[in-house]
Design a protein around this motif. Sequence first.
Motif, mmCIF file in Angstrom:
data_model
loop_
_atom_site.group_PDB
_atom_site.id
_atom_site.type_symbol
_atom_site.label_atom_id
_atom_site.label_comp_id
_atom_site.label_asym_id
_atom_site.label_seq_id
_atom_site.Cartn_x
_atom_site.Cartn_y
_atom_site.Cartn_z
ATOM 1 N N ASP A 5 12.124 16.443 16.630
ATOM 2 C CA ASP A 5 11.017 16.613 17.569
ATOM 3 C C ASP A 5 10.124 15.372 17.557
ATOM 4 N N GLY A 39 -4.252 18.939 19.031
ATOM 5 C CA GLY A 39 -3.778 17.665 19.577
ATOM 6 C C GLY A 39 -4.767 16.531 19.439
ATOM 7 N N GLU A 75 8.606 6.861 23.883
ATOM 8 C CA GLU A 75 7.615 7.678 23.188
ATOM 9 C C GLU A 75 7.361 8.950 23.969
ATOM 10 N N PRO A 76 7.084 10.035 23.275
ATOM 11 C CA PRO A 76 6.818 11.270 24.004
ATOM 12 C C PRO A 76 5.565 11.131 24.860
ATOM 13 N N GLN A 112 1.590 16.205 32.430
ATOM 14 C CA GLN A 112 1.728 14.958 31.683
ATOM 15 C C GLN A 112 1.063 13.817 32.432
ATOM 16 N N ARG A 168 2.276 13.080 26.935
ATOM 17 C CA ARG A 168 1.276 14.014 26.462
ATOM 18 C C ARG A 168 0.878 14.904 27.632
ATOM 19 N N THR A 214 4.941 7.814 17.110
ATOM 20 C CA THR A 214 6.225 8.465 17.379
ATOM 21 C C THR A 214 7.117 8.330 16.150
ATOM 22 N N SER A 273 10.316 19.579 27.433
ATOM 23 C CA SER A 273 10.699 20.467 26.328
ATOM 24 C C SER A 273 12.214 20.572 26.174
ATOM 25 N N TYR A 324 1.611 13.366 12.761
ATOM 26 C CA TYR A 324 0.157 13.535 12.845
ATOM 27 C C TYR A 324 -0.604 12.261 12.508
ATOM 28 N N LYS A 341 7.392 14.893 18.713
ATOM 29 C CA LYS A 341 5.959 15.158 18.610
ATOM 30 C C LYS A 341 5.563 15.613 17.213
#
Lengths: 582, 457, 435
Positions: free
Chosen positions: B158, B127, A91-92, A100, A94, B173, A292, B163, B160
């Motif tokens: 992406d 965010g 999972e990304p 982060q 934050r 995700t 990124s 929402y 991210k």
Amino acid sequence: MLRRLIIPGLAGFAAIGGLLSYTAFAEGGKSSSAIVVASNELATVLAPEELEQVGERESFISAYRRLTESQYRHAIADIFGDDIKVEARFEPERREEGLQAVGNAQLSVTTSGLEQYYSLARSISRQVVSAERETDYLPCDVTSSKDAARKCADEFVQEIGGKLYRRPLTKAERTLTLTIWDASAEGKDDYTQAFEHALTSLLISPEFLFRTEVAERVDDSDAFQLDAYSKASRLAFYLWDSPPDAELLEAAARGDLNTLDGLSVQVERLLDSPRFDLGVRAFFTDMLHFESFETLTKDTMTYPKFSQAVADSAREETLRFLIQHLVDDEGDYRDIFTTKKTVLNRTLAAVYNVPYPSREEWTTYEFDEDTERSGILTQVSFAALFSHPGSSSPTLRGKHLQEIFQCTKIPDPPADVDFSKVQAIEEGTVRERLDAHRTDPTCASCHILMDPAGLALENFDSLGQFRTLENGDPIDVSADIFGQEYSGATGVGEYMKSNPQVVSCVVQKAYAYGKGRKNDYREGQFLNSKTEEFADAGYQLKDLFRSLLTDPKFYEVEVPEGLSARTDSASLTTKAPASGGN
Amino acid sequence: MTRFNRRSLLKGALTGGTSVCLGLPLLDQWMGAHGETLSGGQPIPTRFGTYFWGLGLTDTPAGGSRWVPTKTGYDYDMMPELESFRALKDKVSVFSGFRVIGDGKPNVVHWSGHASILAGGAPDRTGEMIGPSFDNKVADAIGATTRFRKLDITPTGDPKANYSTRTGSAFATPETTPLALYTRLFGEGFQDPNDPNWAPDANIMLRKSVLSAVGEQRRALMADVGRNDQIKLDQYFTSLREIENQLAIQLERPAAAEACVIPEEIAESKKSITIDVVNKNTRIMAKLLAMGLACNQTRVFNFVHTPGTSTTYIAGEPKTYHQITHDEPTDAELGYQPETSKLAGLVMEGFGIFLEELNAIEEGNGTVLDNSLVMAFSDTGYAKIHSLENIPVFFAGKAGGRHKAGQHVRMEGEPVSRLSLTAMELAGASAGEFGVGAMKSSKLIEEVVSQGGDNAI
Amino acid sequence: MRFSLKTVAAAALVSSLGCGSAMADWHKSYVIEWYEPAHYYGTDTGIVDPGTDCPAGSNPEIDHIKVLIDAGYTEQEAEWLRDQNHPYRLPNHGSNQMAFRGEGRANVYTQPWTYPDPGLTPVSGTISQGVDLDGDKGNGFTSPDGRTGIDNEFYRTVGCWKTYRGPDRLSSGAMTFNDSMREGSWTVAIVVSGSGDDPMNDDDVKVAFYDSQDALVKDGNGEIATDYTFIVSPHKKFEAIFDAKTVDGQIISTEPMDEVWMRDPSYNRELQLLKAQVHLKMEDDGRLTGVFAGYRPWEPVYEGWVRARGTVIESLTWVNLPGVWYALKRNADYSPEGADGEKTHISFAMRVEAVEAYVMHPDADEELTQVASFKDIAVEGPERPYRSFTRDGIVPDKDGVILAGPDAPIVPPTVTREELKSRLAAQKSAASGGQ
């Protein structure tokens, strides 16, 4: 990477011994053992209102921090060997306050994230107990008698569980894991699957996926300290981006980490290890927004040289460069903005348009003195990450110079900004197009912080390739930064090097990175003194890290918001790694 | 939730019945009352999804618009930026004039619009939302009996670009590539609903018991933590329960699904955010999603075509869509930004493609689209000025007959939360009210809600 | 364009300081991204269409049944042999028995003279790329840019064969071999160096073609990326150095080189050129284009196709291979021993497209700024010839067995390979038992 075979009775033995004795202590209550040396050196006396929140507790959790992808990978490689395949999409993370490490403190695991962890856990377990590997990990024959197998399962759960949880398992955790083993062993005469399921349960447990930071009461006092295993994890994840090794866990078990001397010994050991590179990589990967790279694309019609290989190489270049300069060459942190030296591979040499003078995969390289290359500012990573896919962006570069290296937060543009003044001109250079940023007072208030330095980097296109023309017109790379005249990337480099904010910023980030939360304004004085130490030591990264990690402040206990006052302590039977019993 | 608990029954059978009550909602409890019935007796469920695209649509400073139809009600006129769904206009309702009411909160650019639509109130900063996004409420109501409570998808690559949140701060995700979506839907764990030789896999029961055991640590772990960590742990255990649920569903014979045809495996696709690639991936992923819906793998989805500050671009052009919306001057003769409007049209092609694929699978007397409600919206109205007024919203699909589709409804100044409330109603997840402060809304948009079977598919 | 060690910017800097006259040595370096026999396609459409070069279009598909009948097989036998299921025919490998159509069923691939010349339609146009190799402006072709006396008998011979025919970069042969090079199979690096003040007009220039072990790299659009680095790999054979001059950016040989060798983009792999010359151009966009030319031995060309699997080449490229042998022999126009004997070589030109690259001295640590020979320090090469799995132009099965042959019984396709094998074994033992 190290691959450690864990053969009971040999390499892992010392660690098991340490874990077992700690377990005995945890279960027996603190009075029964003197392993933990209570010391005020690293304890925090809580304020009355905090004490009220804590109530009668002997311990509480001050933070849960989700393992990063690299921490997870390093943990699996350390514990099971680096030939275990870890194939998943994490999972990304934050980002908050520029890090982060801070943003991740907010993160949990969503369903799709846990699905990934679950499928990984199953895949790792299957690999560990597979016929090719089982002898490395399983302390017994999986087809032996059930009693023998169960005894061996117990040992397995304690040893591997201790490594995964980075502390000894409590009795309740052991029992629970063995229950799983029992359920899967029922009616079988091959217990492979039972081991597999038991291991899976450890691998998806929040105790593995999150770093638990436990605060424990020191004796009967009002003072609390971060428990020794939490300190061990902080140290290891900071300096190695990996879980604590056996030696560090033993030091924790002995109580060494509760004294400044004991702590220093371990900090020194970790700093001197080749694995310190991993820690440096992780810190800068976070600080420089390298997540990124996951989504970096360029328009290949405009930038044909761009490819995934270029993106991967660019990331690697900067990390290798930082390790080379800051660790191996013991260079001055401020020189990362000015040096002509870097570390290249053949792919990047083509992007930089220089010959690649080596047969090795990577080589150190020094750009000619008369080029405009200027340290990290003109590396492909910075130039490309903070650009658009089809064009460079002085604003994005300027913004990130501020935010990443100077800790200046640039506010979002006002919603009602009148963009009609920013005209689309397909001719000329970006400097003319951004004129409104300078002349319009609303824009200028923020853009004065970003555009001048960004425009001075314009000789480097969206891929970091050198150019002197844009749309056929010569690019003007002069810059007025707060009243001082600079020119080009080398000028910006000089500005950054001489800017005290650049120095204090890396100190602030290094501190927040370890603490996993944003810095408090009350810590200003502390950080100032650390900045002075950093300067006095010649801006050496190792000295900065050492100075932070051997400071009691780094381990100060904080009572989390919303820790409800309560008297019920039944739960401590399963949650007692540091409580010293009920 | 504890009166009848399938999970504890299954678990009891395994381990001797330790009582831990992480209940699963009853099977079939949420079968849509309006649902159509197939020959096998299984009603066709109503599906719900959100479709998001970045950067709104184009208004003209003089007061006109490139997308708002001049005519309201049925048979509205097709404006240039709506062109992509012309063929399906009878299944799409257009809403104009709706806005975010900030209650004094700042316009958090490229965020306030959809954060308000999804969570019912203006956010404080980018965010974060003021609470859970409403798709989760719908998912809890209608998605609990499928393998996935909901799916989050984006063709942008992406991770991210999503929402959907249960906490307001942590976002789900998404699947970011066609291959990832294929694997999630039709890879391991997929059960062919039409397989006559279906038999439960005994291993699944054991696997499920592993998860149950981990779940038993919940109470212990929650005891000595601060509020933030409680939320985190809560989310973790919710996720754990959902995976248990997925396993539980695999233990039951899947209901037959006539329209379900397992798609062929697909290859990894090119990583790019040029609009042509994004739309190409949109088609593949919409096709997969549509089949995932037809195969009862999920009933709820969120699809983010392009994120808020959309950096999609036309291959070979130096500027991204987001840059162009701001940079491009309004053409004096045309009265609007031509390049921006062109890109808006290209971005809306994604929506047309998406609906086309949902409409391509026949099911009962209609299509998957007819049995769905897709609520499509953006982060902003007129992007050049980050407008929070006249945010474009569409309802596509007939929601199994509940949605009186094909209308243009104009309500100047009404809060967007009314649309969210109405969408929940149409999806079969009625809520009495939705939103906070000035955006608190309890009035449905009656024009599009069918009271009987008058708009049956 | 790249001069000396510096980048464009550095070069610009130097000249802006008024130091132009100080530039003594210059060099430019490239890597070949495409090269193919320099042929002229005489129309604007298609890839096999009729054109001024080949008025009937590329040579048509051959009726191999007729070829077999003409060689003495019965119509039924010929049909059996062309049947996909015939036991002499391996999957995808054509009918091995096709080889045995010479006099007395000799193998025509290894003994083409046992087969009457079937002919090969030559190019009948007058335009060709290439170089005037013999100094006689009165013979040969005219170049597309109007130079006369262009010697390219190789083109005249095979230019209508579809393997070699097509617009630039589109003939099937060139595509096959260049794809392989572009995927990294081999690399040819080029260095051009001189010592005058003006690289574009310099009387003393050297051009070298070197072997490199560094693979070509494709860019984001699938083209060969510019500016990559290639280290010269000293090779005992593959190193071709030319004396030349530059005239307005064109690189023209000042005298023919007696003998050079290069990596050939073909099944031969080795290209020997006698009396070799270059005619290249340093383009404004940084590319290098043009030709190198010379007399190449013609027999290896034929042998290359035979080794590549004669039966398959004949089936897929629409050619009767002995016809190629006869045509090359007929059109050969040079012999190192003198003009009187049998001609062993044929005039030939290779069209080259190269992109800017860095070419490093074999030590790898600095750029090669002046052309030099490294043959003396070579440990590698000559290049191993193409290791074909064929034997005498035909394909053995996985056990190494070839069922076809001059004495092979011609059986219907209903006979399986296994049956045929045992029948042949019985025939063989009977023959030896009889002795």
